[in-house]
Design a protein around this motif. Structure first.
Motif, PDB file in Angstrom:
ATOM      1  N   ALA A  30      15.761   3.776  -0.286  1.00  0.00           N
ATOM      2  CA  ALA A  30      14.459   3.216   0.045  1.00  0.00           C
ATOM      3  C   ALA A  30      14.191   1.978  -0.810  1.00  0.00           C
ATOM      4  O   ALA A  30      14.890   1.704  -1.786  1.00  0.00           O
ATOM      5  CB  ALA A  30      13.365   4.258  -0.183  1.00  0.00           C
ATOM      6  N   ASP A  31      13.171   1.253  -0.461  1.00  0.00           N
ATOM      7  CA  ASP A  31      12.788   0.076  -1.233  1.00  0.00           C
ATOM      8  C   ASP A  31      11.349  -0.261  -0.911  1.00  0.00           C
ATOM      9  O   ASP A  31      10.813   0.165   0.127  1.00  0.00           O
ATOM     10  CB  ASP A  31      13.696  -1.112  -0.902  1.00  0.00           C
ATOM     11  CG  ASP A  31      13.576  -2.249  -1.913  1.00  0.00           C
ATOM     12  OD1 ASP A  31      13.065  -1.999  -3.029  1.00  0.00           O
ATOM     13  OD2 ASP A  31      14.004  -3.376  -1.596  1.00  0.00           O
ATOM     14  N   GLY A  32      10.728  -1.008  -1.782  1.00  0.00           N
ATOM     15  CA  GLY A  32       9.363  -1.470  -1.555  1.00  0.00           C
ATOM     16  C   GLY A  32       9.133  -2.759  -2.307  1.00  0.00           C
ATOM     17  O   GLY A  32       9.523  -2.882  -3.475  1.00  0.00           O
ATOM     18  N   ILE A  33       8.530  -3.718  -1.634  1.00  0.00           N
ATOM     19  CA  ILE A  33       8.228  -5.009  -2.254  1.00  0.00           C
ATOM     20  C   ILE A  33       6.731  -5.054  -2.531  1.00  0.00           C
ATOM     21  O   ILE A  33       5.919  -5.059  -1.608  1.00  0.00           O
ATOM     22  CB  ILE A  33       8.619  -6.178  -1.332  1.00  0.00           C
ATOM     23  CG1 ILE A  33      10.079  -6.050  -0.886  1.00  0.00           C
ATOM     24  CG2 ILE A  33       8.383  -7.506  -2.035  1.00  0.00           C
ATOM     25  CD1 ILE A  33      11.082  -6.076  -2.004  1.00  0.00           C
ATOM     26  N   GLY A  34       6.369  -5.039  -3.801  1.00  0.00           N
ATOM     27  CA  GLY A  34       4.957  -5.061  -4.156  1.00  0.00           C
ATOM     28  C   GLY A  34       4.494  -3.745  -4.742  1.00  0.00           C
ATOM     29  O   GLY A  34       4.908  -2.666  -4.315  1.00  0.00           O
ATOM     30  N   VAL A  35       3.627  -3.822  -5.724  1.00  0.00           N
ATOM     31  CA  VAL A  35       3.105  -2.647  -6.412  1.00  0.00           C
ATOM     32  C   VAL A  35       1.975  -2.033  -5.591  1.00  0.00           C
ATOM     33  O   VAL A  35       1.185  -2.751  -4.971  1.00  0.00           O
ATOM     34  CB  VAL A  35       2.592  -3.030  -7.814  1.00  0.00           C
ATOM     35  CG1 VAL A  35       2.052  -1.817  -8.551  1.00  0.00           C
ATOM     36  CG2 VAL A  35       3.708  -3.691  -8.626  1.00  0.00           C
ATOM     37  N   ASN A  36       1.892  -0.699  -5.593  1.00  0.00           N
ATOM     38  CA  ASN A  36       0.766  -0.028  -4.938  1.00  0.00           C
ATOM     39  C   ASN A  36      -0.536  -0.416  -5.639  1.00  0.00           C
ATOM     40  O   ASN A  36      -0.812   0.029  -6.752  1.00  0.00           O
ATOM     41  CB  ASN A  36       0.944   1.491  -5.002  1.00  0.00           C
ATOM     42  CG  ASN A  36       1.977   1.993  -4.004  1.00  0.00           C
ATOM     43  OD1 ASN A  36       2.287   1.306  -3.047  1.00  0.00           O
ATOM     44  ND2 ASN A  36       2.498   3.173  -4.231  1.00  0.00           N
ATOM     45  N   ASP A  37      -1.348  -1.215  -4.976  1.00  0.00           N
ATOM     46  CA  ASP A  37      -2.589  -1.690  -5.588  1.00  0.00           C
ATOM     47  C   ASP A  37      -3.812  -1.299  -4.776  1.00  0.00           C
ATOM     48  O   ASP A  37      -4.887  -1.869  -4.946  1.00  0.00           O
ATOM     49  CB  ASP A  37      -2.552  -3.207  -5.779  1.00  0.00           C
ATOM     50  CG  ASP A  37      -2.413  -3.973  -4.465  1.00  0.00           C
ATOM     51  OD1 ASP A  37      -2.257  -3.326  -3.402  1.00  0.00           O
ATOM     52  OD2 ASP A  37      -2.447  -5.212  -4.499  1.00  0.00           O
ATOM     53  N   VAL A  38      -3.660  -0.311  -3.888  1.00  0.00           N
ATOM     54  CA  VAL A  38      -4.785   0.115  -3.053  1.00  0.00           C
ATOM     55  C   VAL A  38      -5.698   1.064  -3.816  1.00  0.00           C
ATOM     56  O   VAL A  38      -6.930   0.921  -3.796  1.00  0.00           O
ATOM     57  CB  VAL A  38      -4.274   0.778  -1.759  1.00  0.00           C
ATOM     58  CG1 VAL A  38      -5.443   1.283  -0.913  1.00  0.00           C
ATOM     59  CG2 VAL A  38      -3.415  -0.197  -0.958  1.00  0.00           C
ATOM     60  N   TYR A  39      -5.114   2.038  -4.517  1.00  0.00           N
ATOM     61  CA  TYR A  39      -5.892   3.046  -5.223  1.00  0.00           C
ATOM     62  C   TYR A  39      -6.696   2.384  -6.354  1.00  0.00           C
ATOM     63  O   TYR A  39      -6.145   1.785  -7.277  1.00  0.00           O
ATOM     64  CB  TYR A  39      -4.950   4.101  -5.815  1.00  0.00           C
ATOM     65  CG  TYR A  39      -5.639   5.281  -6.460  1.00  0.00           C
ATOM     66  CD1 TYR A  39      -5.985   6.402  -5.710  1.00  0.00           C
ATOM     67  CD2 TYR A  39      -5.937   5.288  -7.825  1.00  0.00           C
ATOM     68  CE1 TYR A  39      -6.594   7.500  -6.299  1.00  0.00           C
ATOM     69  CE2 TYR A  39      -6.556   6.375  -8.417  1.00  0.00           C
ATOM     70  CZ  TYR A  39      -6.883   7.477  -7.649  1.00  0.00           C
ATOM     71  OH  TYR A  39      -7.491   8.559  -8.235  1.00  0.00           O
ATOM     72  N   GLY A  40      -8.018   2.469  -6.254  1.00  0.00           N
ATOM     73  CA  GLY A  40      -8.883   1.865  -7.261  1.00  0.00           C
ATOM     74  C   GLY A  40      -8.929   0.355  -7.202  1.00  0.00           C
ATOM     75  O   GLY A  40      -9.523  -0.279  -8.072  1.00  0.00           O
ATOM     76  N   GLY A  41      -8.279  -0.232  -6.196  1.00  0.00           N
ATOM     77  CA  GLY A  41      -8.317  -1.685  -6.041  1.00  0.00           C
ATOM     78  C   GLY A  41      -7.497  -2.447  -7.061  1.00  0.00           C
ATOM     79  O   GLY A  41      -7.713  -3.642  -7.265  1.00  0.00           O
TER      80      GLY A  41
ATOM     81  N   ILE B 156      -3.672  -2.175  -9.966  1.00  0.00           N
ATOM     82  CA  ILE B 156      -2.354  -1.603 -10.237  1.00  0.00           C
ATOM     83  C   ILE B 156      -2.345  -0.680 -11.449  1.00  0.00           C
ATOM     84  O   ILE B 156      -1.303  -0.146 -11.812  1.00  0.00           O
ATOM     85  CB  ILE B 156      -1.310  -2.716 -10.442  1.00  0.00           C
ATOM     86  CG1 ILE B 156      -1.639  -3.557 -11.696  1.00  0.00           C
ATOM     87  CG2 ILE B 156      -1.222  -3.601  -9.202  1.00  0.00           C
ATOM     88  CD1 ILE B 156      -0.548  -4.554 -12.048  1.00  0.00           C
ATOM     89  N   GLU B 157      -3.526  -0.482 -12.072  1.00  0.00           N
ATOM     90  CA  GLU B 157      -3.558   0.283 -13.322  1.00  0.00           C
ATOM     91  C   GLU B 157      -3.041   1.712 -13.138  1.00  0.00           C
ATOM     92  O   GLU B 157      -2.216   2.200 -13.918  1.00  0.00           O
ATOM     93  CB  GLU B 157      -4.979   0.301 -13.898  1.00  0.00           C
ATOM     94  CG  GLU B 157      -5.471  -1.062 -14.396  1.00  0.00           C
ATOM     95  CD  GLU B 157      -5.917  -1.979 -13.264  1.00  0.00           C
ATOM     96  OE1 GLU B 157      -6.082  -3.189 -13.527  1.00  0.00           O
ATOM     97  OE2 GLU B 157      -6.074  -1.484 -12.117  1.00  0.00           O
ATOM     98  N   ALA B 158      -3.530   2.401 -12.107  1.00  0.00           N
ATOM     99  CA  ALA B 158      -3.122   3.791 -11.906  1.00  0.00           C
ATOM    100  C   ALA B 158      -1.641   3.875 -11.560  1.00  0.00           C
ATOM    101  O   ALA B 158      -0.936   4.792 -12.007  1.00  0.00           O
ATOM    102  CB  ALA B 158      -3.964   4.428 -10.799  1.00  0.00           C
ATOM    103  N   ALA B 159      -1.152   2.948 -10.761  1.00  0.00           N
ATOM    104  CA  ALA B 159       0.268   2.943 -10.417  1.00  0.00           C
ATOM    105  C   ALA B 159       1.134   2.787 -11.656  1.00  0.00           C
ATOM    106  O   ALA B 159       2.156   3.462 -11.817  1.00  0.00           O
ATOM    107  CB  ALA B 159       0.558   1.827  -9.420  1.00  0.00           C
TER     108      ALA B 159
END
Length: 461
Positions: free
Chosen positions: A57-68, A70-73
């Protein structure tokens, strides 16, 4: 005779994949992802267990949806950092003989000319054992990293159709089969008359060049696809050979399988040749009691917030600060995976999910089910998915790496082999031949790729 079940190991080149929090387990080695020896050892284990591919698998970009943000990620390592998966393949291929390698390539963030060369090179280096997991990209953060804006969901698939046309032209239509001569006496490497320029002037891509590599064993790599939305299913029905499903229940998975097979038939393809691989996680032991004890142990390491970070990233729905007992409702999000939102809301009318249940479910294995039990119980459940859902195999996620795969290879695979449901030896040839039989190294009509191949003069007349 039992149907042979196919297996892919669903991994990623980062420390946290589908089981956030489990990196803290004393037996987990996923934080060794920067160690090439870790990957080589894993590849050898999987080949010993007759796995078909390592599914990267792969992903481009940090999950930044939760809490608006990237801190939680970052706190939970929820799919960040992410190293390039392609660079792992040559080492794993050198250490194995038959194991295939399915690498994720995001065509929304790639340029087809160079991407086609990269995959042809890998297909050559692996002796025809390469597959491409086609994704169209949903991450607004990833798009920003490339100086772009995220494109609307269905529009991404429109662009993807053109991308596929371009790479098909390069892989299938640039070099004829007998173009390469290596004629040492005459001093001729290739016959110029049999190497063709690809000219494409489309809405999204323009190209005027030959393919930079000579034909690889498969030309077009084996094609996986994971889109479960209505537009994604239509794309899969046209292009895909293997389809990756991330569904929490048999009801959800079965509906997708039936729909995509129907669409494939409408495209003139044999629906039986589309191979479906639901995501599952297996926790097993010598006995049911031992397996359940492992599950209880693993559950004590779940990061519930980390799981919601992942789920928010998958769906585009910010779940931060919501009541854990709130039932998730369908929300149309253009920067989310529509099929994931549907799977946990509207796809199964008999099942609703609270955020607390989602966090617990996604905490081990992500969106797919967790199968827990003795080797006999696990084999029974896997075969029930094949019979009831129409699955052809499974993408196996892990709870603890590499123990989850070692347990499966040592305990479940022998039970499936005893039943005739798992191969004991690999078939010869390319990855496509191992799945479809001898003489099937390359795509054939009515698959759209075959339309771009140059035929010998006597056949074209």
């Amino acid at each position: 005779m039992a149907k042979e079940i196919r297996f892919n190991a669903f991994v990623v080149n980062r420390p946290v994949h589908q089981s956030p929090g489990l990196w803290r387990h004393p037996r987990d080695r996923s934080t060794s992802y920067q160690d090439l020896g870790y990957w080589v050892e894993l590849a050898r284990t999987l080949e010993r267990g007759s796995f078909d591919t390592v599914f990267l698998a792969d992903g481009i970009g940090v999950n930044d949806v939760y809490g608006g943000g990237i801190e939680a990620a970052l706190r939970h390592g929820s799919q960040v950092p992410t190293n390039d998966p392609i660079l792992l393949i040559p080492a794993m291929a050198h250490a194995t003989r038959d194991l295939g390698f399915a690498v994720t390539g995001n065509l929304s963030f790639e340029q087809p000319y160079l991407f086609a060369r990269r995959l042809s090179t890998l297909d050559q280096l692996t002796r025809g054992r390469l597959a491409w997991n086609i994704v169209t990209g949903k991450s607004a953060a990833g798009a920003k990293g490339l100086g772009r804006s995220i494109v609307a969901h269905d529009r991404r698939y429109d662009i993807a159709d053109e991308f596929m046309e371009v790479v098909y032209k390069l892989w299938e239509g640039s070099w004829e089969d007998d173009a390469v001569l290596w004629d040492r006496e005459a001093g001729i490497f290739a016959d110029p008359a049999k190497v063709h320029r690809v000219r494409h002037d489309g809405e999204h891509y323009r190209l005027d060049a030959i393919h930079l590599t000579e034909p690889s064993p498969q030309r077009t790599p084996l094609l996986f696809q994971a889109g479960g939305s209505q537009r994604g299913r239509q794309f899969a029905a046209r292009h895909a050979e293997g389809i990756f499903l991330a569904a929490p229940t048999k009801t959800v998975a079965g509906a997708v399988v039936r729909d995509v097979r129907r669409r494939a038939a409408e495209n003139g393809r044999d629906p039986a040749e589309l191979l479906f691989f639901p995501l599952v996680t297996v926790i097993t032991g010598e006995t049911e009691r031992e397996a359940k004890a492992k599950l209880a142990d693993y559950q004590s390491y779940i990061s519930h917030e980390g799981a919601l970070v992942l789920f928010s990233g998958w769906t585009g729905i910010d779940l931060a600060g919501r009541d854990p007992d709130e039932v998730l409702r369908f929300e149309d999000r253009d920067n989310g995976v529509v099929s994931t939102i549907e799977a946990f809301t509207t796809a199964d009318p008999d099942r609703s999910w609270t955020l607390r249940e989602i966090a617990r479910h996604a905490g081990i294995g992500g969106q797919g089910p967790v199968i827990v039990g003795s080797p006999t119980q696990v084999a029974d459940e896997l075969q029930s998915w094949v019979e009831e859902v129409g699955a052809d195999g499974f993408n196996l996620a892990y709870a603890v790496a590499p123990d989850s795969y070692v347990d499966f290879v040592d305990l479940v695979v022998p039970e499936l082999q005893r039943r005739g449901a798992c191969k004991r030896d690999y078939a010869p040839g390319t990855l496509r031949e191992k799945l479809y039989g001898p003489g099937r190294a390359r795509l054939t009509a009515p698959h759209p790729a075959a339309a771009f191949r140059h035929l010998p003069a006597e056949d074209a007349a």
